[in-house]
Design an enzyme around this catalytic site. Structure first.
Site, mmCIF file in Angstrom:
data_model
loop_
_atom_site.group_PDB
_atom_site.id
_atom_site.type_symbol
_atom_site.label_atom_id
_atom_site.label_comp_id
_atom_site.label_asym_id
_atom_site.label_seq_id
_atom_site.Cartn_x
_atom_site.Cartn_y
_atom_site.Cartn_z
ATOM 1 N N TYR A 177 4.782 6.565 -9.266
ATOM 2 C CA TYR A 177 4.457 6.673 -10.687
ATOM 3 C C TYR A 177 3.366 7.728 -10.897
ATOM 4 O O TYR A 177 3.527 8.684 -11.674
ATOM 5 C CB TYR A 177 4.009 5.302 -11.209
ATOM 6 C CG TYR A 177 3.282 5.343 -12.518
ATOM 7 C CD1 TYR A 177 3.898 5.830 -13.661
ATOM 8 C CD2 TYR A 177 1.958 4.896 -12.621
ATOM 9 C CE1 TYR A 177 3.220 5.878 -14.872
ATOM 10 C CE2 TYR A 177 1.279 4.933 -13.823
ATOM 11 C CZ TYR A 177 1.910 5.428 -14.943
ATOM 12 O OH TYR A 177 1.234 5.484 -16.130
ATOM 13 N N ASP A 188 -1.463 -0.704 -5.444
ATOM 14 C CA ASP A 188 -2.596 -1.001 -6.330
ATOM 15 C C ASP A 188 -3.926 -0.543 -5.719
ATOM 16 O O ASP A 188 -4.372 -1.113 -4.728
ATOM 17 C CB ASP A 188 -2.715 -2.521 -6.541
ATOM 18 C CG ASP A 188 -1.998 -2.999 -7.786
ATOM 19 O OD1 ASP A 188 -1.615 -2.159 -8.627
ATOM 20 O OD2 ASP A 188 -1.841 -4.226 -7.915
#
Ligand code: UDP
Length: 335
Positions: free
Chosen positions: A145, A289
């Protein structure tokens, strides 16, 4: 129409894009949305805003929309935004976010549009070495992303040098909240974002929240994020667009509050706002993350004269809650 003052809003016009569209429209700007509706946020908007349903990679369509609506600037949201999904399906992310954006840039260039506002992300930094993070921090995304958003930033910079495109890449930290009147809410399918999931768990509308990782190197072991209210984001877009339209190129600009909150702190804020506990369980880390993402937002303050006004955590959670309670109202039905 010959003045070319419309704003073309494209590419997964979801949570932030639909807020920006509404704010720009309310500020008297002409806007036109081009979206394939996979995000669905535009469906929450007033029917006064024209929506063309189509693919941003359809060069002929983009050219036609630019000509018909006298478009002078594009605000592109490049809309696949889920970190976990991008790790599992990078092809989708590189296709939707990058390949189609390049086609969009080609089309708007052909159409004589030389101003572009781009929705980027703190995920371009990956695991930063400095927190709060300035725009000059090295960019090393840790998930596809972030990589797709960074690739678009490189393209915009090259377009600027070669073709005179004026641009800003607004690097959002964690977009959150909702319109204060309860409409234009955060709504993803499936929902993966923390605040809506915490609220839904608290209202017993879905299963208990899973905290993704409690062994990070942070004070309470959970990840820290900088939650920025969507209204503040929309305001920053309008300010940035005005500068671009005046001939400036801004390049990358962080949009965050400069304050970080852990997952546990978000759960605590939701407990206060809801007046009841939020059922939750500890789970493993989610791949991709980073432990801590907090903006150094000084550049946005200097360049745009922007300060977040609505981004306190409790107000953000309160607005999000109101929109989740009232969220089914004013949804526009599409023909
Ligand atoms: N998070 C979590 N449980 C969830 C969803 C998110 O613990 O069900 C955590 C996630 O690991 C991250 C933070 O909440 O640290 C914010 O995640 P979100 O997906 O909202 O935004 P992101 O930071 O990925 O853009």
């Amino acid at each position: 129409m010959t003045d070319r003052s419309s704003i073309l809003i494209t590419g997964g016009v979801g949570f932030v894009g639909s807020h920006f569209a509404r704010m720009a429209h309310e500020a008297g700007r002409r806007v036109v949305i081009l979206d394939n509706y996979s995000g669905g946020g535009a469906a929450q908007l007033s029917s006064d805003i024209p929506i063309v349903i189509g693919d941003i990679g359809d060069v002929a369509l983009v050219r036609r929309v630019c000509a018909e609506h006298a478009v002078g600037a594009v605000a592109h949201f490049a809309g696949k935004i889920q970190v976990g999904e991008s790790v599992r399906d990078p092809q989708l992310y590189f296709d939707v976010n990058l390949v189609r954006t390049l086609r969009l840039l080609a089309a708007v260039r052909d159409a004589g549009v030389h101003a572009c506002l781009f929705s980027s992300t703190a995920a371009v930094y990956g695991e930063p070495t400095r927190v709060p993070i300035p725009e000059t921090e090295r960019r090393q995304p840790v998930n596809p992303y972030g990589a797709t958003k960074l690739a678009i930033e490189y393209a915009l910079d090259a377009w600027c040098h070669a073709y005179g495109l004026r641009w800003a890449a607004l690097r959002y930290f964690n977009a959150a909240g909702a319109h204060p009147d309860g409409t234009v809410r955060e709504s993803h399918e499936p929902e993966t974002h923390l605040i809506p999931l915490v609220l839904d768990a608290g209202m017993r509308l879905r299963e208990p929240l899973t905290i993704y990782g409690t062994d990070y190197d942070t004070p309470d072991g959970t990840c820290i994020r900088d939650y920025i209210h969507v209204q503040d984001l929309a305001t920053a877009h309008l300010l940035a667009l005005a500068l671009i339209e005046n001939g400036q190129t801004l390049g990358p600009v962080n949009l965050g509050t400069g304050h970080g909150y852990s997952v546990r702190e978000v759960i605590d804020a939701a407990r206060v706002v809801l007046g009841r506990d939020v059922p939750h369980a500890m789970g493993p880390r989610r791949p991709g993350d980073p432990p801590r993402l907090v903006a150094d937002a000084a550049r946005a303050a200097d360049l745009l004269g922007w300060t977040p006004r609505r981004s306190g955590l409790e107000m953000t959670v309160e607005d999000a809650l109101r929109s989740r309670r009232d969220g089914l109202t004013q949804t526009r039905r599409l023909a």
